[in-house]
Design an enzyme around this catalytic site. Structure first.
Site, PDB file in Angstrom:
ATOM      1  N   ARG A 123      90.742  49.535 -45.248  1.00  0.00           N
ATOM      2  CA  ARG A 123      89.586  49.683 -44.184  1.00  0.00           C
ATOM      3  C   ARG A 123      89.323  51.212 -43.807  1.00  0.00           C
ATOM      4  O   ARG A 123      88.994  51.564 -42.969  1.00  0.00           O
ATOM      5  CB  ARG A 123      89.453  48.642 -43.185  1.00  0.00           C
ATOM      6  CG  ARG A 123      90.186  47.510 -43.259  1.00  0.00           C
ATOM      7  CD  ARG A 123      89.581  46.594 -41.853  1.00  0.00           C
ATOM      8  NE  ARG A 123      90.461  45.283 -42.263  1.00  0.00           N
ATOM      9  CZ  ARG A 123      90.957  44.951 -42.400  1.00  0.00           C
ATOM     10  NH1 ARG A 123      92.193  44.705 -41.962  1.00  0.00           N
ATOM     11  NH2 ARG A 123      91.421  43.066 -42.631  1.00  0.00           N
ATOM     12  N   LYS A 145      77.388  59.003 -48.106  1.00  0.00           N
ATOM     13  CA  LYS A 145      77.298  58.237 -48.061  1.00  0.00           C
ATOM     14  C   LYS A 145      77.819  57.586 -49.426  1.00  0.00           C
ATOM     15  O   LYS A 145      78.040  58.818 -50.397  1.00  0.00           O
ATOM     16  CB  LYS A 145      75.366  57.684 -49.045  1.00  0.00           C
ATOM     17  CG  LYS A 145      74.189  57.944 -48.249  1.00  0.00           C
ATOM     18  CD  LYS A 145      73.228  57.293 -48.559  1.00  0.00           C
ATOM     19  CE  LYS A 145      71.977  57.313 -47.317  1.00  0.00           C
ATOM     20  NZ  LYS A 145      70.898  57.245 -48.620  1.00  0.00           N
ATOM     21  N   GLU A 187      67.576  70.086 -55.862  1.00  0.00           N
ATOM     22  CA  GLU A 187      67.280  69.032 -53.923  1.00  0.00           C
ATOM     23  C   GLU A 187      67.075  70.737 -53.350  1.00  0.00           C
ATOM     24  O   GLU A 187      67.068  70.451 -52.245  1.00  0.00           O
ATOM     25  CB  GLU A 187      68.814  68.549 -54.561  1.00  0.00           C
ATOM     26  CG  GLU A 187      68.917  67.270 -54.222  1.00  0.00           C
ATOM     27  CD  GLU A 187      67.836  66.397 -54.265  1.00  0.00           C
ATOM     28  OE1 GLU A 187      67.516  66.773 -53.367  1.00  0.00           O
ATOM     29  OE2 GLU A 187      68.223  64.566 -54.745  1.00  0.00           O
ATOM     30  N   LYS A 229      71.363  69.592 -44.619  1.00  0.00           N
ATOM     31  CA  LYS A 229      71.460  68.088 -44.427  1.00  0.00           C
ATOM     32  C   LYS A 229      72.594  67.537 -43.521  1.00  0.00           C
ATOM     33  O   LYS A 229      72.838  67.183 -43.250  1.00  0.00           O
ATOM     34  CB  LYS A 229      72.647  67.830 -45.988  1.00  0.00           C
ATOM     35  CG  LYS A 229      72.547  66.709 -45.982  1.00  0.00           C
ATOM     36  CD  LYS A 229      72.390  65.797 -47.278  1.00  0.00           C
ATOM     37  CE  LYS A 229      73.118  64.654 -47.543  1.00  0.00           C
ATOM     38  NZ  LYS A 229      73.329  63.352 -48.759  1.00  0.00           N
ATOM     39  N   GLU A 239      70.740  56.609 -41.583  1.00  0.00           N
ATOM     40  CA  GLU A 239      68.967  56.543 -42.292  1.00  0.00           C
ATOM     41  C   GLU A 239      68.810  55.432 -41.299  1.00  0.00           C
ATOM     42  O   GLU A 239      67.646  54.458 -41.667  1.00  0.00           O
ATOM     43  CB  GLU A 239      69.171  56.512 -43.619  1.00  0.00           C
ATOM     44  CG  GLU A 239      68.219  56.608 -43.943  1.00  0.00           C
ATOM     45  CD  GLU A 239      68.235  56.353 -45.264  1.00  0.00           C
ATOM     46  OE1 GLU A 239      68.806  55.969 -46.600  1.00  0.00           O
ATOM     47  OE2 GLU A 239      67.470  57.475 -46.622  1.00  0.00           O
ATOM     48  N   ARG A 243      66.668  60.476 -42.015  1.00  0.00           N
ATOM     49  CA  ARG A 243      67.330  60.710 -42.630  1.00  0.00           C
ATOM     50  C   ARG A 243      66.216  60.761 -43.789  1.00  0.00           C
ATOM     51  O   ARG A 243      66.628  61.448 -44.919  1.00  0.00           O
ATOM     52  CB  ARG A 243      68.722  59.995 -42.926  1.00  0.00           C
ATOM     53  CG  ARG A 243      69.524  60.369 -44.265  1.00  0.00           C
ATOM     54  CD  ARG A 243      70.845  60.179 -43.927  1.00  0.00           C
ATOM     55  NE  ARG A 243      71.487  60.509 -45.215  1.00  0.00           N
ATOM     56  CZ  ARG A 243      72.909  60.075 -45.062  1.00  0.00           C
ATOM     57  NH1 ARG A 243      73.824  60.145 -44.101  1.00  0.00           N
ATOM     58  NH2 ARG A 243      73.516  60.860 -46.342  1.00  0.00           N
ATOM     59  N   ASN A 247      64.316  61.765 -48.761  1.00  0.00           N
ATOM     60  CA  ASN A 247      63.538  60.842 -50.168  1.00  0.00           C
ATOM     61  C   ASN A 247      62.446  62.176 -50.451  1.00  0.00           C
ATOM     62  O   ASN A 247      62.003  61.467 -51.171  1.00  0.00           O
ATOM     63  CB  ASN A 247      63.114  59.417 -49.351  1.00  0.00           C
ATOM     64  CG  ASN A 247      64.416  59.236 -49.339  1.00  0.00           C
ATOM     65  OD1 ASN A 247      65.539  59.041 -49.869  1.00  0.00           O
ATOM     66  ND2 ASN A 247      64.543  57.940 -49.076  1.00  0.00           N
ATOM     67  N   HIS A 250      61.247  61.151 -53.813  1.00  0.00           N
ATOM     68  CA  HIS A 250      62.743  60.553 -54.944  1.00  0.00           C
ATOM     69  C   HIS A 250      62.088  58.767 -54.561  1.00  0.00           C
ATOM     70  O   HIS A 250      62.482  58.372 -55.492  1.00  0.00           O
ATOM     71  CB  HIS A 250      63.404  60.712 -53.752  1.00  0.00           C
ATOM     72  CG  HIS A 250      64.749  61.830 -53.538  1.00  0.00           C
ATOM     73  ND1 HIS A 250      64.436  62.824 -53.323  1.00  0.00           N
ATOM     74  CD2 HIS A 250      65.778  61.397 -53.928  1.00  0.00           C
ATOM     75  CE1 HIS A 250      64.896  63.953 -53.462  1.00  0.00           C
ATOM     76  NE2 HIS A 250      66.336  62.786 -54.043  1.00  0.00           N
ATOM     77  N   HIS A 254      62.538  58.326 -58.529  1.00  0.00           N
ATOM     78  CA  HIS A 254      63.985  57.100 -58.769  1.00  0.00           C
ATOM     79  C   HIS A 254      63.047  56.069 -60.068  1.00  0.00           C
ATOM     80  O   HIS A 254      63.822  55.336 -61.083  1.00  0.00           O
ATOM     81  CB  HIS A 254      64.155  56.064 -57.695  1.00  0.00           C
ATOM     82  CG  HIS A 254      65.162  57.382 -56.506  1.00  0.00           C
ATOM     83  ND1 HIS A 254      65.545  56.709 -55.294  1.00  0.00           N
ATOM     84  CD2 HIS A 254      65.969  57.767 -56.667  1.00  0.00           C
ATOM     85  CE1 HIS A 254      66.199  57.502 -54.809  1.00  0.00           C
ATOM     86  NE2 HIS A 254      67.293  58.225 -55.617  1.00  0.00           N
ATOM     87  N   HIS A 266      68.886  64.297 -62.706  1.00  0.00           N
ATOM     88  CA  HIS A 266      68.030  63.516 -61.257  1.00  0.00           C
ATOM     89  C   HIS A 266      66.715  64.777 -60.634  1.00  0.00           C
ATOM     90  O   HIS A 266      66.074  64.698 -60.087  1.00  0.00           O
ATOM     91  CB  HIS A 266      69.212  63.334 -60.522  1.00  0.00           C
ATOM     92  CG  HIS A 266      68.553  63.264 -58.429  1.00  0.00           C
ATOM     93  ND1 HIS A 266      68.316  61.945 -58.652  1.00  0.00           N
ATOM     94  CD2 HIS A 266      68.697  63.639 -58.251  1.00  0.00           C
ATOM     95  CE1 HIS A 266      67.945  62.509 -57.055  1.00  0.00           C
ATOM     96  NE2 HIS A 266      68.491  63.219 -57.124  1.00  0.00           N
TER      97      HIS A 266
END
Ligand code: GLY
Length: 362
Positions: A123, A145, A187, A229, A239, A243, A247, A250, A254, A266
């Site tokens: 955990r 993330k 980025e 960031k 998010e 946050r 994107n 993106h 994506h 990417h």
């Protein structure tokens, strides 16, 4: 060796991000004092470097210490449940306890996997991220993330799990190809458009210098992007709001990555995505022609792509809509009111979205 810069993430699980050249030896100090066992998750290309970490780590961990190496496939091939299970097996066989720690040593996919393995073992155990790509340093390894892919899509399984620390040794970037570095740098450019215009000024002053990992401009721009960031995830770890600005570029990016079956880097996809978001902002009456031109000039000066296949629009739109539906929401784009003033554009007219696509179709 230049001094180390420390950037702090605040909030419920605060941690520090160290940036510098030749600072890999500082890794041992970042591990929890309680740790006796460390699992270093790394791709095949970093085997030798991972081996080299072993003696210093063993030394720092003290009596009864063990450093285990988990060599995993690089890129998306590593973000699979079978690979996570392979890591869990190593940990289980080594009696890895809750006070032990994981090190993610690799690009964004490897640190995503390592973070996920750490988040799920007993955990949750500590993870120290050591990103080895530009993308990893300014994005993937910072912010907690973590996750893996399933047959149905990317990052569908995962957890928000803050690292204990992030170590960005810029020397690790020296061996990357220019293309790889520049793609990751997209980025950094994003951070310039949505948050820190100083990044844009430095690229405009000398684009080649900005992407040279030995230059002061490179270090400064990377630090500004990491700082952005860190500020954003300090305020909005899960998010729920701010946050989402990350994107920028993106939503379409994506969809392009999907259309290219994830064979594109990417950064190349989000470069076109940012150009698209800028055009969408302009056509929505928000962003000036000058600011759109600035996007075009900066991305061009770095050699990043600006256009995509003219006939691809309906496929891209369908992918974007499916993506949003699976997340239970409406189509949303991050757009700009001006440089460094991002906002959300929700469910824009299809005619507006198509008109913006015409501007990047070529
Ligand atoms: N890469 C986007 C985020 O971390 O939220």
């Amino acid at each position: 060796m230049s001094a180390t810069t420390t950037i702090s993430v605040t909030g419920t699980a605060p941690y520090e991000i160290l940036v510098g050249r030749g600072i890999l030896s500082e890794l041992a100090q970042l591990l929890p004092e309680s740790a006796r066992k460390v699992l270093v998750v790394h791709p095949p290309t970093l085997r030798e470097r991972a081996e080299q970490l072993r003696p210093t780590l063993l030394d720092a961990l003290g009596e009864g210490a063990d450093v285990l190496l988990a060599e995993v496939p690089d890129a998306e091939a590593g973000k699979r449940v079978e690979v996570a299970a392979f890591c869990w097996q190593i940990m289980g066989q080594a009696d890895f306890t809750r006070t032990d720690a994981v090190v993610g040593f690799g690009g964004g996919a490897v640190t995503d996997l390592a973070g996920f393995v750490a988040a799920t073992w007993l955990r949750g155990v500590a993870v120290v991220q050591v990103p080895t790509t530009v993308l990893g340093m300014v994005d993937a390894a910072v912010g907690g993330k973590t996750g893996i892919n399933t047959a149905e899509g990317k990052n569908l399984v995962g957890a928000f799990w803050a690292p204990r620390a992030v170590l960005c040794d810029l020397e690790l970037l020296d061996t990357l190809s220019r293309n790889e570095r520049v793609a990751g740098y997209a980025e950094v450019v994003k951070a310039g458009f949505i948050w820190a215009p100083e990044i844009l000024d430095l690229i405009e002053a000398d684009a080649d210098e900005a992407v040279d990992p030995h230059s002061a401009a490179f270090r400064r721009t990377v630090e500004l992007a990491i700082d952005m960031k860190a500020r954003v995830v300090s305020e909005d770890f899960r998010e729920a709001g701010l946050r989402e600005i990350l994107n920028y570029g993106h939503t379409l990016g994506h969809a392009i990555e999907h259309a290219e079956r994830y064979q594109w880097r990417h950064g190349a996809a989000i470069s076109i995505g940012m150009m698209y978001a800028a055009e969408l902002s302009r056509l929505a009456g928000r962003l000036s022609d000058d600011a759109v031109r600035r996007h075009r000039d900066i991305l061009t000066s770095l050699g990043l792509p600006l256009t995509y296949r003219p006939g691809a629009w309906s496929q891209l739109l369908a992918t974007m809509q499916r993506d949003k539906k699976s997340r239970g929401g409406m189509l949303r784009f991050i757009v700009l009111d001006e440089i460094a003033r991002p906002t959300v554009l929700q469910a824009p007219d299809e005619s507006l979205m198509f008109a913006a696509y015409q501007e990047v179709a070529g």
